[in-house]
Every structure is written in C-alpha cells, then in structure tokens.
Write a protein that holds these residues in place. Sequence first.
Motif, short mmCIF file in Angstrom:
data_model
loop_
_atom_site.label_atom_id
_atom_site.label_comp_id
_atom_site.label_asym_id
_atom_site.label_seq_id
_atom_site.Cartn_x
_atom_site.Cartn_y
_atom_site.Cartn_z
N ARG A 68 0.81 -1.22 0.00
CA ARG A 68 0.00 0.00 0.00
C ARG A 68 0.84 1.28 0.00
O ARG A 68 0.39 2.33 0.40
CB ARG A 68 -0.99 -0.01 1.19
CG ARG A 68 -1.76 -1.29 1.29
CD ARG A 68 -2.83 -1.27 2.35
NE ARG A 68 -3.44 -2.60 2.47
CZ ARG A 68 -4.56 -2.88 3.13
NH1 ARG A 68 -5.20 -1.91 3.75
NH2 ARG A 68 -5.03 -4.11 3.18
N PRO A 132 -14.42 -3.92 0.02
CA PRO A 132 -14.16 -3.43 -1.34
C PRO A 132 -15.32 -3.78 -2.27
O PRO A 132 -15.94 -4.84 -2.15
CB PRO A 132 -12.87 -4.16 -1.75
CG PRO A 132 -12.25 -4.57 -0.46
CD PRO A 132 -13.39 -4.87 0.46
N THR A 165 -10.95 6.75 -3.96
CA THR A 165 -10.82 5.30 -3.84
C THR A 165 -9.55 4.83 -4.53
O THR A 165 -8.93 5.55 -5.31
CB THR A 165 -12.02 4.58 -4.47
OG1 THR A 165 -12.12 4.96 -5.84
CG2 THR A 165 -13.32 4.91 -3.74
N ILE A 168 -7.75 -2.06 -5.65
CA ILE A 168 -6.90 -2.87 -4.79
C ILE A 168 -6.37 -4.10 -5.52
O ILE A 168 -6.98 -4.57 -6.49
CB ILE A 168 -7.64 -3.28 -3.50
CG1 ILE A 168 -8.80 -4.24 -3.82
CG2 ILE A 168 -8.15 -2.05 -2.75
CD1 ILE A 168 -9.41 -4.87 -2.59
N ALA A 183 -11.52 0.34 -2.87
CA ALA A 183 -11.54 0.60 -1.43
C ALA A 183 -11.34 2.09 -1.22
O ALA A 183 -10.76 2.79 -2.06
CB ALA A 183 -10.45 -0.20 -0.72
N TRP A 188 -7.55 2.47 3.08
CA TRP A 188 -6.58 1.53 2.49
C TRP A 188 -5.16 1.85 2.94
O TRP A 188 -4.40 0.95 3.29
CB TRP A 188 -6.70 1.57 0.98
CG TRP A 188 -5.76 0.63 0.26
CD1 TRP A 188 -4.66 0.96 -0.46
CD2 TRP A 188 -5.86 -0.79 0.19
NE1 TRP A 188 -4.05 -0.15 -0.97
CE2 TRP A 188 -4.77 -1.26 -0.59
CE3 TRP A 188 -6.76 -1.72 0.71
CZ2 TRP A 188 -4.57 -2.61 -0.86
CZ3 TRP A 188 -6.56 -3.08 0.44
CH2 TRP A 188 -5.48 -3.50 -0.33
#
Length: 363
Positions: A68, A132, A165, A168, A183, A188
């Motif tokens: 991430r 999600p 958003t 992912i 997500a 996230w």
Amino acid sequence: MTVLDIRALNRATLARQLLLDHADMPVLDAVAHLGGLQAQEPQEPFVGLWSRLRAFDPATLSDLLTERRVVRTHLMRRTVHLLTADDVLAWRARHDPMLRQRVLGVYRRELDGVDLEELAAAGRAVMADGEPRSMPELARALAERWPAPGPRPIGEMLIAALIPTVQIPPRGLWRTKGGVRNAVLSAWVGREIDPPSSDGSDPVGQALVRRYLAAFGPAASADVRAWSGLAGLPAAIASIRDELVTFRDERGRELLDLPDAPRPDPDTPAPVRFLPAFDNAILGYDDRTRIIDDPHRNLSVAGERVLLLDGRVSATWKVNADTVTVTPLRSFSRTERAAVTEEGQQMALFLSDKESDRVEIAG
C-alpha cells in the motif's frame, strides 16, 4: 530569451523521463519522480519502468502495491494512474473539482438534479463497512434511491470523483489478472487525505508545477494543464515564477523550467526505448511534437505501444504469442534495425520470463 529547438526539447524530455539512460533509482522513487504512471492498462506500468530503470524487478512494484505504498487511482485527467500513496494523499483534494467536472462533462444530462453532496454521503455510508466493491456493486446499492441516472453515471461519479478510492490488488500486480474492486483511499493506506489550503494560497498547485517541470520540463503552462487536467494553475505558476527560468520554443511559446534541471546537449545519442500504451512521456504535453510527429499524434491516445528511435516515436509494437512485433512508421537503416532488434530481444525476454527473445520487424 534562449530558443530551444525540437531536438533540445526532446533530449530534455528523455533525460527527465529516465529514457536517456537507465536510471539507478529505487522503484518507489521512480514512480514519485515521474509524478505517477498512466495505468488504465494494468500491466503497462511494468513496461514503462523496465524501459527506464536498470535491473528493474517487476516483483518490487507488485510488493509496493500490496504494501500500500503505491496505489492505483483516478487522478490526473480523471484517468487511472499508478502513484505513490504520499502523492495521492497530498494531491487528491486539489483535483476534486476537476474530477467532478470531467464526470459531469460525460453525464451532465443523466446527473441533472442529483445533489452530489448527498450522493457522496450515501456512497461513503455504503463503503463505511470496509468491504471493497466494484463500481456496479456500489451503484446498485444506491439504485433504489437514485434510479433515474442509471448505474454507470452514478458509479463513475462516486468512484472517479466523489469518493477518493483505490483499485486494490490483485488488480495491477505483475502477471496477475483481477477485476476492479475499489476501497476507500484513506482506509486503504491508513492516513487521511491532506485538506485543501484554508488561506487561499495554493501550495499543492505550486508543488505540482515543480514536480511536473522536474519530470517533463522545459514546458509551457498549457503542457502542465494537459498533464494534470487542472485549469487553475496559472496563479500557482505566477507565485513561483521567480524560482523558474524561461525559454522559448520555435513557435514562440514561453517555456518554464527549474534552473538546475538537466537540459542535455541536443546531439546526445538517444537509445532505442519501448514505451507502454498511454505513456505520459507523450500524453503529458499539450504540444507533443518534441517526441511524436503530428500525423502520428493519435497513436498514443488510441493505446498503441510505441517505440522511440533517436528519441522520437518511429514505430508501434505489440506482442504476438512469443514474439515482439515492431511495425515501423518510417524506413529503418540497417544500423537502426539492429538496434531495434537488440532492444526488442531484451523486451521479449522480460515479457516472456526469459522464455523467448523473438523479434520481428514488419516490412
């Protein structure tokens, strides 16, 4: 004022875009330096980084996505980009009005009468469970409340504009296929988006101009707008103008630049480079003639992968089975064919996990 011809601008672009020499730069730093990579085609950023970095390992980029630290999101020009999490958090609020207007530019009639603040609040409430969702799933959850616009306009307004958003993983991982599941960005990455400036200044706009020039300069204000999609940057440029140096191009346009940024000798040799679809080295300019001839301008918009020869778009390329096929846009000399074949073999090995080095030059 010094005039920079097309070749001088070309070599400056190649240097800033890490296309003149393979860079010894960590993948995260490269993504940040480039201001993100165009990424609506999930595998294309891997090609873009392979062409720019020495000994690029695609697993490193996949790891950054799963960790991430890098994310896939709608940002510049409302297109999907691969950016560092730090940049998205810093830049997202500055892009919000543009993102809304771009969705409305497509769906203004369908969304007429819809209270966007109310829609955003309802969408956030649905996403608050941390699950999600695909765009259609989110739209269907709100379809009873807003039946008239239809799911596509509601979904695009929510995902591409109203709710920050990210797409992912496994979407965007190397050699992995995955549908788009979204997500909430702040959930996230575990950090809130930086709020807009409250004093009327535009520090984010100023930062965007500096970052753009570092990766794309020298460039005109119209080029900054073409890359970012933001129309409101003239004030930001004016506020940092005393930091910048200016040139003119052969059309007489004023070009802005950072004083210490590289501007190589126009006669610097430029190696063969294979670019991915939608690469910002082309799309990141209003005037793209520094790198692509006007008759071929729409190739990149159409999603064609292109090849740089002597720094200019000179061919398209694709992969057929285990073969990299190059289609020239002009005649190649024997020396150029050899150079294209050599670099194409390396690209074929990269894309095939070293199973094939087959290259074909059409015609």
